[in-house]
Motif scaffolding. Structure first.
Motif, PDB file in Angstrom:
ATOM      1  N   GLN A 198       1.016  -1.255   0.061  1.00 52.20           N
ATOM      2  CA  GLN A 198       0.029  -0.118  -0.065  1.00 52.20           C
ATOM      3  C   GLN A 198       0.927   1.175  -0.179  1.00 52.20           C
ATOM      4  OE1 GLN A 198      -2.159  -0.756   3.634  1.00 52.20           O
ATOM      5  NE2 GLN A 198      -0.643   0.876   4.816  1.00 52.20           N
ATOM      6  N   GLY A 199       0.195   2.181  -0.379  1.00 57.06           N
ATOM      7  CA  GLY A 199       0.573   3.703  -0.319  1.00 57.06           C
ATOM      8  C   GLY A 199       2.011   4.025  -1.221  1.00 57.06           C
ATOM      9  N   PHE A 200       2.127   3.492  -2.462  1.00 55.16           N
ATOM     10  CA  PHE A 200       3.112   3.594  -3.469  1.00 55.16           C
ATOM     11  C   PHE A 200       2.633   4.659  -4.689  1.00 55.16           C
ATOM     12  CE2 PHE A 200       4.543   0.029  -1.371  1.00 55.16           C
ATOM     13  CZ  PHE A 200       5.995  -0.103  -1.375  1.00 55.16           C
ATOM     14  N   HIS A 248      -3.674 -14.268  -1.976  1.00 59.04           N
ATOM     15  CA  HIS A 248      -3.986 -14.061  -0.753  1.00 59.04           C
ATOM     16  C   HIS A 248      -3.266 -12.802  -0.076  1.00 59.04           C
ATOM     17  CE1 HIS A 248      -5.637 -17.762  -1.102  1.00 59.04           C
ATOM     18  NE2 HIS A 248      -4.311 -18.431  -1.039  1.00 59.04           N
ATOM     19  N   SER A 249      -3.224 -11.610  -1.065  1.00 59.77           N
ATOM     20  CA  SER A 249      -2.652 -10.582  -0.695  1.00 59.77           C
ATOM     21  C   SER A 249      -3.400  -9.356  -0.810  1.00 59.77           C
ATOM     22  CB  SER A 249      -1.335 -10.358  -1.557  1.00 59.77           C
ATOM     23  OG  SER A 249      -0.313 -11.411  -1.276  1.00 59.77           O
ATOM     24  N   THR A 250      -3.244  -8.084  -0.232  1.00 54.60           N
ATOM     25  CA  THR A 250      -3.922  -7.010  -0.486  1.00 54.60           C
ATOM     26  C   THR A 250      -3.104  -6.007  -1.027  1.00 54.60           C
ATOM     27  OG1 THR A 250      -5.519  -7.383   1.441  1.00 54.60           O
ATOM     28  CG2 THR A 250      -5.448  -5.080   0.546  1.00 54.60           C
ATOM     29  N   ILE A 251      -3.496  -5.471  -2.294  1.00 54.08           N
ATOM     30  CA  ILE A 251      -2.895  -4.393  -3.037  1.00 54.08           C
ATOM     31  C   ILE A 251      -3.826  -3.225  -2.948  1.00 54.08           C
ATOM     32  CG2 ILE A 251      -1.521  -3.744  -5.120  1.00 54.08           C
ATOM     33  CD1 ILE A 251      -1.289  -6.782  -5.495  1.00 54.08           C
ATOM     34  N   GLN A 252      -3.440  -2.159  -2.193  1.00 52.72           N
ATOM     35  CA  GLN A 252      -4.618  -1.249  -1.903  1.00 52.72           C
ATOM     36  C   GLN A 252      -3.891   0.174  -1.865  1.00 52.72           C
ATOM     37  OE1 GLN A 252      -6.359  -2.248   1.841  1.00 52.72           O
ATOM     38  NE2 GLN A 252      -4.747  -1.404   2.871  1.00 52.72           N
ATOM     39  N   ASP A 253      -4.678   1.206  -2.175  1.00 49.85           N
ATOM     40  CA  ASP A 253      -4.450   2.636  -2.041  1.00 49.85           C
ATOM     41  C   ASP A 253      -3.106   3.032  -2.464  1.00 49.85           C
ATOM     42  OD1 ASP A 253      -6.709   2.893  -0.333  1.00 49.85           O
ATOM     43  OD2 ASP A 253      -5.789   2.002   1.287  1.00 49.85           O
ATOM     44  N   ASN A 254      -2.926   2.571  -3.722  1.00 53.88           N
ATOM     45  CA  ASN A 254      -1.662   2.922  -4.505  1.00 53.88           C
ATOM     46  C   ASN A 254      -2.223   4.059  -5.608  1.00 53.88           C
ATOM     47  OD1 ASN A 254       0.489   1.119  -2.999  1.00 53.88           O
ATOM     48  ND2 ASN A 254      -1.233  -0.394  -3.833  1.00 53.88           N
ATOM     49  N   ASP A 255      -1.260   4.745  -6.142  1.00 56.64           N
ATOM     50  CA  ASP A 255      -1.304   5.558  -7.310  1.00 56.64           C
ATOM     51  C   ASP A 255      -1.064   4.495  -8.723  1.00 56.64           C
ATOM     52  OD1 ASP A 255      -2.094   7.668  -5.903  1.00 56.64           O
ATOM     53  OD2 ASP A 255      -0.049   8.795  -6.417  1.00 56.64           O
ATOM     54  N   GLY A 256      -1.440   4.800  -9.832  1.00 52.99           N
ATOM     55  CA  GLY A 256      -1.193   4.086 -10.801  1.00 52.99           C
ATOM     56  C   GLY A 256      -2.047   2.569 -10.836  1.00 52.99           C
ATOM     57  N   ALA A 257      -1.366   1.732 -11.336  1.00 56.88           N
ATOM     58  CA  ALA A 257      -2.183   0.334 -11.342  1.00 56.88           C
ATOM     59  C   ALA A 257      -1.357  -0.354 -10.017  1.00 56.88           C
ATOM     60  CB  ALA A 257      -1.731  -0.524 -12.325  1.00 56.88           C
ATOM     61  N   GLY A 258      -2.375  -1.110  -9.380  1.00 50.00           N
ATOM     62  CA  GLY A 258      -1.624  -1.937  -8.337  1.00 50.00           C
ATOM     63  C   GLY A 258      -0.807  -3.019  -8.336  1.00 50.00           C
ATOM     64  N   ASN A 293      -6.947 -12.411  -4.130  1.00 50.39           N
ATOM     65  CA  ASN A 293      -6.258 -11.023  -3.648  1.00 50.39           C
ATOM     66  C   ASN A 293      -7.522 -10.128  -3.505  1.00 50.39           C
ATOM     67  OD1 ASN A 293      -3.408 -11.761  -3.861  1.00 50.39           O
ATOM     68  ND2 ASN A 293      -4.110 -12.296  -6.028  1.00 50.39           N
ATOM     69  N   CYS A 294      -6.982  -9.160  -2.814  1.00 49.42           N
ATOM     70  CA  CYS A 294      -7.870  -7.818  -2.866  1.00 49.42           C
ATOM     71  C   CYS A 294      -7.145  -6.864  -3.354  1.00 49.42           C
ATOM     72  CB  CYS A 294      -8.132  -7.570  -1.319  1.00 49.42           C
ATOM     73  SG  CYS A 294      -8.895  -5.837  -1.018  1.00 49.42           S
ATOM     74  N   LEU A 295      -7.858  -6.310  -4.673  1.00 46.44           N
ATOM     75  CA  LEU A 295      -7.189  -5.022  -5.241  1.00 46.44           C
ATOM     76  C   LEU A 295      -8.181  -3.970  -5.294  1.00 46.44           C
ATOM     77  CD1 LEU A 295      -6.261  -7.283  -8.574  1.00 46.44           C
ATOM     78  CD2 LEU A 295      -4.710  -7.012  -6.457  1.00 46.44           C
ATOM     79  N   ARG A 296      -7.872  -3.100  -4.485  1.00 45.36           N
ATOM     80  CA  ARG A 296      -9.036  -2.099  -4.062  1.00 45.36           C
ATOM     81  C   ARG A 296      -8.230  -0.823  -4.003  1.00 45.36           C
ATOM     82  NH1 ARG A 296     -11.050  -3.564   2.125  1.00 45.36           N
ATOM     83  NH2 ARG A 296      -8.812  -3.414   3.119  1.00 45.36           N
ATOM     84  N   ARG A 297      -9.055   0.483  -4.232  1.00 42.48           N
ATOM     85  CA  ARG A 297      -8.844   1.669  -4.177  1.00 42.48           C
ATOM     86  C   ARG A 297      -7.495   2.295  -4.748  1.00 42.48           C
ATOM     87  NH1 ARG A 297     -10.475   0.372   1.305  1.00 42.48           N
ATOM     88  NH2 ARG A 297      -8.455   0.599   1.957  1.00 42.48           N
ATOM     89  N   ASN A 298      -7.214   1.515  -5.925  1.00 44.53           N
ATOM     90  CA  ASN A 298      -5.768   1.928  -6.358  1.00 44.53           C
ATOM     91  C   ASN A 298      -6.139   3.288  -7.512  1.00 44.53           C
ATOM     92  OD1 ASN A 298      -3.781   0.184  -5.561  1.00 44.53           O
ATOM     93  ND2 ASN A 298      -5.531  -1.417  -6.197  1.00 44.53           N
ATOM     94  N   GLY A 299      -5.349   3.956  -7.913  1.00 41.25           N
ATOM     95  CA  GLY A 299      -5.529   5.077  -8.503  1.00 41.25           C
ATOM     96  C   GLY A 299      -5.933   5.171  -9.598  1.00 41.25           C
ATOM     97  N   GLN A 300      -5.519   4.089 -10.564  1.00 39.48           N
ATOM     98  CA  GLN A 300      -5.856   3.818 -12.032  1.00 39.48           C
ATOM     99  C   GLN A 300      -6.700   2.533 -12.150  1.00 39.48           C
ATOM    100  OE1 GLN A 300      -2.685   4.534 -14.534  1.00 39.48           O
ATOM    101  NE2 GLN A 300      -4.001   4.533 -16.483  1.00 39.48           N
ATOM    102  N   TYR A 301      -5.901   1.531 -11.930  1.00 39.69           N
ATOM    103  CA  TYR A 301      -6.283   0.196 -12.132  1.00 39.69           C
ATOM    104  C   TYR A 301      -6.197  -0.457 -10.957  1.00 39.69           C
ATOM    105  CZ  TYR A 301      -5.761   1.308 -17.334  1.00 39.69           C
ATOM    106  OH  TYR A 301      -5.676   1.726 -18.485  1.00 39.69           O
ATOM    107  N   GLY A 302      -6.959  -1.928 -10.818  1.00 37.56           N
ATOM    108  CA  GLY A 302      -6.533  -2.759  -9.818  1.00 37.56           C
ATOM    109  C   GLY A 302      -5.189  -3.650 -10.637  1.00 37.56           C
TER     110      GLY A 302
END
Length: 508
Positions: A145-147, A168-178, A190-199
């Protein structure tokens, strides 16, 4: 890079919480589970976010232990260890350093396993988390997160390494594509959520990606950067975007509340199996399949999609049938090898979306036309864009093969349910579409006039049949201003929806 109407835009077992796909009237947000069912189509999807299984509480035998109390420990130990090393990330926030280019560069076969509560945090400083061209890297039980990846770039597998497994990972709250994708990549649970452009952005440049698996993920709330507003018509946002993927299985995912399209395959994709997904509450279409080939789309539950985009068109008086499933310049092509030679859309349950399925072909969009916003690309039948030019394009194989065709689309055994009171519309939200525009551009185009309208509507084997309709459905045929009632749609010359049934009232 969609070209709507006249605008021209550039299997392993799943571990997680399985929920029955069901028709419902609820409206889940990005953190809740699917609403309670009032009628239940078959299938199941995974509600993953905040429910992933926990990683090991102790380091696996032989693993290198990574300490969050030591800044940069993860990157440093990845550099110093040999290929094929297993790293166990202790609980806590792992940081990579104070420079925007501080990142982790795995080696072939490296494995990253997170303890419960292991987080790799870019702190809105670092652009990328896991980069490089290493093959067969595995990341599991880790939160990233946070990239702040730039536009069109990604945080995890930034350089599209092949054979990566993310589970089984969470990729969240990043800019661009997670997440970016490479060939033979597996993205499971996985949880791919709230990324700036794409999951996830499945793109690797000139070489098509092969054998991509996207299974059992929750893909929610992406495109927080609202990129379509920043770059008008960019076609660069949504849950997942696929580019030049040759073979993908997309199944059992919950794709919801994305600020744009849910799933979008754009530019020379081929051989997709999209099945058993729950796709709901996305601002634009649930699924776009654009200038691509050969797909099976079946057993999906698709509901409450396209309300924002559909209403935007209606409010400005645009009669184009924006829809939940949008097939744009795409079709079955037996010369392109795949598990099917059609686009087969069957056994899906579509409830209270802004319209149903639209088949569209832009008469001015073809190889080497300035109207083709995918300007460097040609069809998979013509190796070089510049071959499609006057005078040779006017005859022979180039006349047929320089154009992406919406052809051989078979829409059958689906259920379409619409209650306009739920959607909040009148006639414009209950449409199917089979149409093109009148060809006008460029001057040397061999597709001017009504040629493509005639082809898509009557000559390219596009068929609706044996479907079930509930609610006030109408049909757009040939051109956007031709609205057809059921009898006209079924009768000559359209001859659509043989064997289909209709009831007046919508509702699940």
């Amino acid at each position: 890079m969609t070209a709507r109407r006249f605008r021209l835009r550039r299997a392993a077992p799943l571990l997680g919480v399985l929920l029955t796909v069901a028709a419902c009237s609820g409206s889940p947000d990005t953190d809740s589970g699917p609403a309670q069912a009032t009628a239940a189509p078959s299938g199941s999807v995974a509600a993953v976010c905040d429910k992933e299984p926990a990683g090991p509480t102790a380091a696996p035998a032989g693993a290198v232990v990574v300490d969050p109390a030591v800044p940069g420990d993860l990157a440093a130990k990845s550099r110093s260890a040999g290929p094929g090393t297993t790293f166990w990330l202790k609980a806590g926030k792992h940081i990579l350093g104070g420079d925007k280019y501080d990142q982790v560069s795995p080696k072939d076969g490296d494995v990253y396993i997170g303890a419960p509560g292991a987080i790799v945090d870019g702190r809105k400083i670092n652009q990328y988390a896991f980069t490089g061209h290493a093959a067969n890297v595995k990341i599991t039980y880790v939160t990233v997160q946070g990239f702040v990846a730039p536009h069109d770039e990604g945080v995890v597998n930034h350089d599209s390494g092949d054979g990566w497994v993310i589970e089984h990972s969470t990729i969240q709250d990043n800019d661009g594509a997670g997440l970016m994708a490479g060939a033979r990549q597996q993205i499971r649970g996985n949880c791919l959520r709230r990324n700036g452009q794409y999951g996830m952005n499945a793109y690797s440049g000139g070489t098509p990606l092969t054998a991509l698996v996207v299974e059992g993920n929750e893909i929610a709330g992406n495109n927080t950067g609202d990129w379509e507003a920043k770059i008008d018509g960019c076609g660069c946002s949504g849950g997942i975007k696929f580019w030049q993927v040759d073979g993908a299985d997309v199944r059992g995912n919950w794709v919801h509340d994305n600020h744009g399209t849910g799933l979008w395959a754009d530019t020379n994709n081929n051989d997709f199996l999209i099945e058993g997904n729950l796709i709901e509450n996305n601002d634009s279409a649930a699924l776009i399949y654009e200038i691509s080939y050969n797909a099976i789309i079946r057993d999906n539950t698709i509901r409450k999609n396209n309300w924002v985009d559909g209403r935007r068109y209606a409010d400005k008086g645009d009669n184009f049938p924006t829809s939940a499933i949008y097939i744009s310049e795409s079709g079955g092509e037996p010369r392109v090898k795949a598990r099917t030679a059609k686009i087969d859309i069957s056994r899906n349950y579509l409830e209270n979306n802004w319209s149903g399925i639209t088949l569209w072909e832009n008469a001015d969009r073809f190889c080497n036309s300035p109207a083709n916003t995918s300007s460097g690309d040609c069809t998979r039948l013509v190796p070089k864009v510049k071959q499609c030019a006057a005078p040779t394009i006017t005859t022979g194989p180039l006349l047929a093969d320089c154009r992406w065709k919406t052809q051989n689309v078979d829409i059958h055994d689906n259920k379409f349910v619409l209650d306009p009171a739920v959607v909040g519309c009148q006639a414009s939200c209950g449409r199917m579409g089979l149409l093109s525009n009148f060809g006008t551009y460029p001057d040397w185009s061999p597709y001017k006039g009504a040629a493509v309208q005639e082809a898509i509507t009557f000559k390219q084997d596009n068929r609706w049949h044996d479907n079930s309709y509930a609610g006030p459905w109408t049909f757009i045929g040939y051109t956007a201003d031709r609205v057809l009632e059921i009898g006209e749609w079924e009768g000559s010359p359209y001859s659509q929806d043989t064997g289909s049934t209709y009831t007046a009232q919508g509702g699940g």
